[in-house]
Design a protein around this motif. Structure first.
Motif, PDB file in Angstrom:
ATOM      1  N   LYS A  60       0.870  -1.187   0.000  1.00  0.00           N
ATOM      2  CA  LYS A  60       0.000   0.000   0.000  1.00  0.00           C
ATOM      3  C   LYS A  60       0.899   1.227   0.000  1.00  0.00           C
ATOM      4  O   LYS A  60       1.710   1.420   0.899  1.00  0.00           O
ATOM      5  CB  LYS A  60      -0.897  -0.009   1.242  1.00  0.00           C
ATOM      6  N   ILE A  61       0.780   2.052  -1.041  1.00  0.00           N
ATOM      7  CA  ILE A  61       1.671   3.189  -1.217  1.00  0.00           C
ATOM      8  C   ILE A  61       0.855   4.454  -1.456  1.00  0.00           C
ATOM      9  O   ILE A  61      -0.060   4.473  -2.287  1.00  0.00           O
ATOM     10  CB  ILE A  61       2.636   2.978  -2.402  1.00  0.00           C
ATOM     11  N   ALA A  62       1.184   5.513  -0.731  1.00  0.00           N
ATOM     12  CA  ALA A  62       0.572   6.819  -0.947  1.00  0.00           C
ATOM     13  C   ALA A  62       1.543   7.686  -1.725  1.00  0.00           C
ATOM     14  O   ALA A  62       2.718   7.782  -1.367  1.00  0.00           O
ATOM     15  CB  ALA A  62       0.235   7.481   0.386  1.00  0.00           C
ATOM     16  N   VAL A  63       1.060   8.304  -2.787  1.00  0.00           N
ATOM     17  CA  VAL A  63       1.873   9.233  -3.580  1.00  0.00           C
ATOM     18  C   VAL A  63       1.318  10.628  -3.365  1.00  0.00           C
ATOM     19  O   VAL A  63       0.179  10.917  -3.734  1.00  0.00           O
ATOM     20  CB  VAL A  63       1.847   8.864  -5.080  1.00  0.00           C
ATOM     21  N   LEU A  64       2.113  11.490  -2.750  1.00  0.00           N
ATOM     22  CA  LEU A  64       1.657  12.838  -2.424  1.00  0.00           C
ATOM     23  C   LEU A  64       2.198  13.817  -3.449  1.00  0.00           C
ATOM     24  O   LEU A  64       3.399  14.093  -3.497  1.00  0.00           O
ATOM     25  CB  LEU A  64       2.115  13.230  -1.011  1.00  0.00           C
ATOM     26  N   GLY A  65       1.303  14.332  -4.275  1.00  0.00           N
ATOM     27  CA  GLY A  65       1.684  15.236  -5.356  1.00  0.00           C
ATOM     28  C   GLY A  65       1.190  14.686  -6.677  1.00  0.00           C
ATOM     29  O   GLY A  65       1.722  13.693  -7.181  1.00  0.00           O
ATOM     30  N   ALA A  66       0.136  15.316  -7.238  1.00  0.00           N
ATOM     31  CA  ALA A  66      -0.507  14.795  -8.446  1.00  0.00           C
ATOM     32  C   ALA A  66      -0.111  15.573  -9.689  1.00  0.00           C
ATOM     33  O   ALA A  66      -0.890  15.675 -10.639  1.00  0.00           O
ATOM     34  CB  ALA A  66      -2.032  14.807  -8.270  1.00  0.00           C
ATOM     35  N   GLY A  67       1.103  16.130  -9.683  1.00  0.00           N
ATOM     36  CA  GLY A  67       1.636  16.761 -10.883  1.00  0.00           C
ATOM     37  C   GLY A  67       2.109  15.702 -11.865  1.00  0.00           C
ATOM     38  O   GLY A  67       1.822  14.510 -11.724  1.00  0.00           O
TER      39      GLY A  67
END
Length: 346
Positions: free
Chosen positions: A4-11
């Motif tokens: 389970k991985i969270a990616v912070l930043g949707a650029g």
């Protein structure tokens, strides 16, 4: 094994890296603060703002709620502009319930404090919440990664077990990851190449051609090495992906924001006009200020950085900056490269 991985930043870069992780079968949640963009990702599997015409994996989910993004995540991938690192970490810290590995894929140095990104993260995230910090860096345009074109980067951490774990998370047939324990060198190379790319864009904007750019890249690498060694980096790092490799791709590609910004400066636009026209963060501008300050403090000679600082923040004409570099006192090339070559051949 699925993580389970969270990616912070949707650029563009955050979205492209989220695609890599989703392609590898991981459970990925992408966080951003613009509802329209997040809805676009969830409903249409596209990010029209940053990666138009790219279809995103249908398994990739997005949210504007930070709590939702990081819930039960073992890894958090931080892909926000350098100026937002502390703010995002401050919001993140109180909602973490277990130790996490934070991977960052941003490139810059904080002005005034001269802190690298991993140092900022370690200062803002409590020790009870932070398992490790891993840097993911290298010559990698988001536009090409999103097309699944062959790309190689480096996973760096003081803890090599964590660096290898991140290598395993990302590696696949189009995205190859090497490991390195030199966090300082990887971060310095990734940050300072943006400065040289700005300068390369200026020379192109002035119409000076390939000779000037080759000279600028070579001498720029010498400056990066000098400052990196002073900060404790391994000189060999700068001959690799996060040094020479990242410098080449950022100075020579139209995908590079920093090159494009420099190109506009060379064509006569003011810095304010350039930043308004770009519509995206140009990390090299902020990093130029930080590197200028750091070089002064450390008494490291960085003439390209000095001239670019004068162009960006003191209103100096870009052509006069190039003239100043060309008319510096005559030197022997080995004065700045001999130690580097010696280090590489040990």
């Amino acid at each position: 094994m699925t993580k389970k991985i969270a990616v912070l930043g949707a650029g563009s870069w955050g979205t492209a890296l989220a695609m890599v992780l989703a392609d590898n079968g991981h459970s990925v949640t992408l966080w951003g603060n613009k509802s329209e963009l997040i809805n676009d990702i969830n409903e249409f599997h596209t990010n029209k703002r940053y990666l138009p015409e790219i279809e995103l994996p249908h398994s990739l989910k997005a949210t504007v709620e930070l709590n939702e993004a990081v819930e039960d995540a073992k890894y958090i991938l931080l892909v926000v502009p350098t100026k937002a690192i502390r703010e995002v970490c401050q919001k993140l810290n109180p909602i973490l319930k277990n130790k996490v590995t934070i991977i960052h894929a941003s490139k810059g140095i904080e002005p005034d404090s001269s802190k690298r990104i991993s140092e900022m993260i370690s200062e803002e995230i409590d020790e009870k919440n932070l398992g490790s910090v891993v840097v993911l860096s290298g010559p990698s345009h988001a536009e090409e990664v999103a097309l699944r074109h062959p790309t190689t980067v480096t996973s760096a951490s003081a803890n090599m077990e964590d660096a290898r774990a991140v290598q395993e998370l990302f590696s696949n047939g189009y995205f190859r990851v090497y490991t390195n324990e030199d966090v300082i060198g990887v971060e310095i190379g990734g940050a300072l190449k943006n400065i040289i790319a700005l300068a390369a864009g200026i020379t192109d904007g002035l119409g000076y051609g390939d000779n000037a750019k080759a000279a600028l890249m070579t001498r720029g690498l010498a400056e990066i090495i000098r400052l990196g060694k002073e900060m404790g980096a391994n000189p060999q790092t700068f001959a690799g992906l996060t040094g020479m490799g990242d410098l080449i791709v950022t100075c020579t590609s139209v995908h590079s924001r920093n090159w494009r910004a420099g190109n506009l400066l060379g064509k006569g636009q003011s810095l304010d006009e350039v930043l308004e026209n770009m519509g995206m963060v140009v990390e090299g501008v902020r990093t130029t200020k930080a590197a200028y300050q750091l070089a002064k403090q450390a008494k490291v000679e960085m003439p390209i950085v000095n001239e670019l600082y004068a162009v960006l923040f003191e209103g100096k004409n870009p052509k006069l900056g190039v003239d100043a570099l060309m008319n510096r006192d005559k030197r022997h090339e080995g004065e700045s490269t001999s130690n580097f070559i010696s280090d590489l051949t040990k």
